[in-house]
Design a protein around this motif. Structure first.
Motif, short mmCIF file in Angstrom:
data_model
loop_
_atom_site.label_atom_id
_atom_site.label_comp_id
_atom_site.label_asym_id
_atom_site.label_seq_id
_atom_site.Cartn_x
_atom_site.Cartn_y
_atom_site.Cartn_z
N ILE A 1 10.04 82.39 36.51
CA ILE A 1 10.73 81.16 36.13
C ILE A 1 9.69 80.29 35.44
CG2 ILE A 1 12.02 79.15 36.91
CD1 ILE A 1 12.53 80.78 39.54
N TYR A 2 9.96 79.91 34.20
CA TYR A 2 9.01 79.13 33.43
C TYR A 2 9.29 77.64 33.55
CZ TYR A 2 7.67 83.51 31.28
OH TYR A 2 7.23 84.79 31.07
N ASN A 3 8.22 76.88 33.66
CA ASN A 3 8.30 75.42 33.62
C ASN A 3 7.84 74.96 32.25
OD1 ASN A 3 9.13 74.38 36.23
ND2 ASN A 3 7.28 75.32 37.02
N ILE A 4 8.59 74.08 31.64
CA ILE A 4 8.18 73.45 30.39
C ILE A 4 7.57 72.11 30.81
CG2 ILE A 4 8.89 72.67 28.10
CD1 ILE A 4 9.48 75.66 28.60
N ASN A 5 6.27 72.06 30.88
CA ASN A 5 5.59 70.92 31.49
C ASN A 5 5.50 69.67 30.62
OD1 ASN A 5 5.10 72.21 33.97
ND2 ASN A 5 3.39 73.31 33.06
N ASN A 6 5.67 69.81 29.31
CA ASN A 6 5.52 68.63 28.45
C ASN A 6 6.85 67.89 28.23
OD1 ASN A 6 6.55 70.73 26.96
ND2 ASN A 6 5.40 70.25 25.11
N PHE B 1 13.41 64.26 34.00
CA PHE B 1 14.04 63.21 34.78
C PHE B 1 14.25 61.94 33.97
CE2 PHE B 1 14.19 59.72 37.85
CZ PHE B 1 15.20 60.17 38.69
N ASN B 2 13.26 61.56 33.18
CA ASN B 2 13.29 60.28 32.47
C ASN B 2 13.64 60.38 30.99
OD1 ASN B 2 12.52 58.42 34.60
ND2 ASN B 2 10.58 59.54 34.59
N ASP B 3 13.60 61.58 30.42
CA ASP B 3 13.83 61.74 28.98
C ASP B 3 15.05 62.64 28.75
OD1 ASP B 3 13.76 62.11 26.25
OD2 ASP B 3 11.59 62.43 26.17
N ILE B 4 16.22 62.02 28.77
CA ILE B 4 17.46 62.79 28.68
C ILE B 4 17.61 63.47 27.32
CG2 ILE B 4 18.97 60.91 27.94
CD1 ILE B 4 21.01 62.10 30.03
N ASP B 5 17.02 62.88 26.27
CA ASP B 5 17.08 63.51 24.95
C ASP B 5 16.35 64.85 24.94
OD1 ASP B 5 18.60 61.49 23.78
OD2 ASP B 5 16.83 60.35 23.17
N CYS B 6 15.16 64.85 25.52
CA CYS B 6 14.41 66.11 25.59
C CYS B 6 15.09 67.12 26.50
CB CYS B 6 12.97 65.86 26.05
SG CYS B 6 11.91 65.20 24.75
N LEU B 7 15.63 66.66 27.62
CA LEU B 7 16.36 67.55 28.51
C LEU B 7 17.57 68.15 27.79
CD1 LEU B 7 16.93 68.88 31.23
CD2 LEU B 7 18.12 66.78 31.91
N ALA B 8 18.32 67.32 27.08
CA ALA B 8 19.48 67.82 26.33
C ALA B 8 19.06 68.83 25.27
CB ALA B 8 20.24 66.65 25.71
N SER B 9 17.94 68.57 24.60
CA SER B 9 17.44 69.52 23.60
C SER B 9 17.06 70.85 24.24
CB SER B 9 16.23 68.94 22.86
OG SER B 9 16.61 67.83 22.09
N GLU C 1 9.31 70.23 40.67
CA GLU C 1 9.33 71.42 41.52
C GLU C 1 8.29 72.44 41.07
OE1 GLU C 1 11.28 71.63 44.22
OE2 GLU C 1 12.29 69.74 43.78
N ASP C 2 7.32 72.02 40.27
CA ASP C 2 6.36 72.96 39.69
C ASP C 2 5.66 73.83 40.72
OD1 ASP C 2 7.09 71.88 37.29
OD2 ASP C 2 5.17 70.92 36.87
N GLU C 3 5.10 73.21 41.74
CA GLU C 3 4.36 73.98 42.75
C GLU C 3 5.29 74.91 43.54
OE1 GLU C 3 1.08 74.27 42.85
OE2 GLU C 3 1.14 72.93 41.11
N LYS C 4 6.46 74.41 43.85
CA LYS C 4 7.45 75.22 44.56
C LYS C 4 7.84 76.45 43.73
CE LYS C 4 12.02 74.81 46.68
NZ LYS C 4 13.16 73.92 46.92
N ILE C 5 8.02 76.25 42.43
CA ILE C 5 8.41 77.36 41.54
C ILE C 5 7.25 78.36 41.41
CG2 ILE C 5 9.07 77.93 39.17
CD1 ILE C 5 11.33 76.28 39.82
N LYS C 6 6.04 77.87 41.27
CA LYS C 6 4.88 78.77 41.20
C LYS C 6 4.78 79.63 42.45
CE LYS C 6 2.00 75.83 38.29
NZ LYS C 6 0.84 74.94 38.26
N ALA C 7 4.93 79.01 43.62
CA ALA C 7 4.86 79.76 44.88
C ALA C 7 6.02 80.75 44.98
CB ALA C 7 4.90 78.78 46.06
N PHE C 8 7.21 80.35 44.55
CA PHE C 8 8.36 81.23 44.58
C PHE C 8 8.15 82.43 43.66
CE2 PHE C 8 12.53 82.71 43.27
CZ PHE C 8 13.25 82.71 44.46
#
Length: 143
Positions: free
Chosen positions: A46-51, A55-63, A31-38
Motif C-alpha cells: 500500500i503506497y502513501n503519497i506523502n506530499n 486532510f486539509n487539501d481537498i483539491d489535491c485529494l480530489a485530484s 496512518e503512515d506508520e500503521k501502513i508501513k507496519a501492515f
C-alpha cells in the motif's frame, strides 16, 4: 471517530493480495506508520503519497482520487468525492446503525452516485462476504 462505519485494514487483505494492482492509501488521517507496519507484517504494497495533505487539501485529494481507476472504501468523504467525480467505486456499507440512509440502494447501485456499487456488511457484523464480492468484482475486471 465513528467505529460502526470503520473497517479494519486486515479486512481488506483478500483484496490487497490481488496481484497486478497498485494500492494507494487515501485515508485522510495520518496512518503512515500503521501502513508501513501492515505492509511489512502482511507482505502487501500500500503506497502513501506523502506530499499530499489528504486532510486539509481537498483539491489535491480530489485530484488523487480522480487519477485512480477504481476506489475501494467504506462510507466516508472519499466515497462522496469519488462519487461526485464519477470515479468507479466499490463501497463497503455497514449494517444497521452505521448504514446511512443514502447508501440504501437498489441492485447495489447508489441512487446519488451512479459510479458507486454498494456492498453490504452482514447482520453479524462480518465484512467477509462483502470483501469477497469486491475481490471477485476486481478480479473479473483485471483478467
Amino acid at each position: 471517530r465513528v467505529l460502526f462505519r470503520s473497517v479494519d485494514l486486515k479486512n481488506f487483505l483478500p483484496i490487497l493480495n490481488i496481484k497486478k494492482i497498485t494500492f494507494i492509501n487515501l485515508q485522510y488521517t495520518d496512518e503512515d506508520e500503521k501502513i508501513k507496519a501492515f505492509n511489512k507484517l502482511h507482505d502487501t504494497n500500500i503506497y502513501n503519497i506523502n506530499n499530499i495533505d489528504k486532510f486539509n487539501d481537498i483539491d489535491c485529494l480530489a485530484s488523487l482520487i480522480a487519477s485512480c481507476d477504481l476506489i475501494v472504501t467504506s462510507s466516508n468523504a472519499t466515497a462522496h468525492i469519488a462519487g461526485a467525480l464519477g470515479v468507479k467505486t466499490l463501497l463497503l456499507a455497514p449494517f444497521g446503525k452505521g448504514k446511512i440512509w443514502y447508501w440504501y440502494e437498489e441492485n447495489q447501485t447508489s441512487l446519488w452516485y451512479p459510479s458507486i456499487k454498494v456492498f453490504n456488511q452482514l447482520p453479524n457484523s462480518s465484512w467477509e462476504n462483502a470483501v469477497r464480492e469486491i475481490k471477485n468484482e476486481i478480479e473479473k475486471k483485471i483478467t
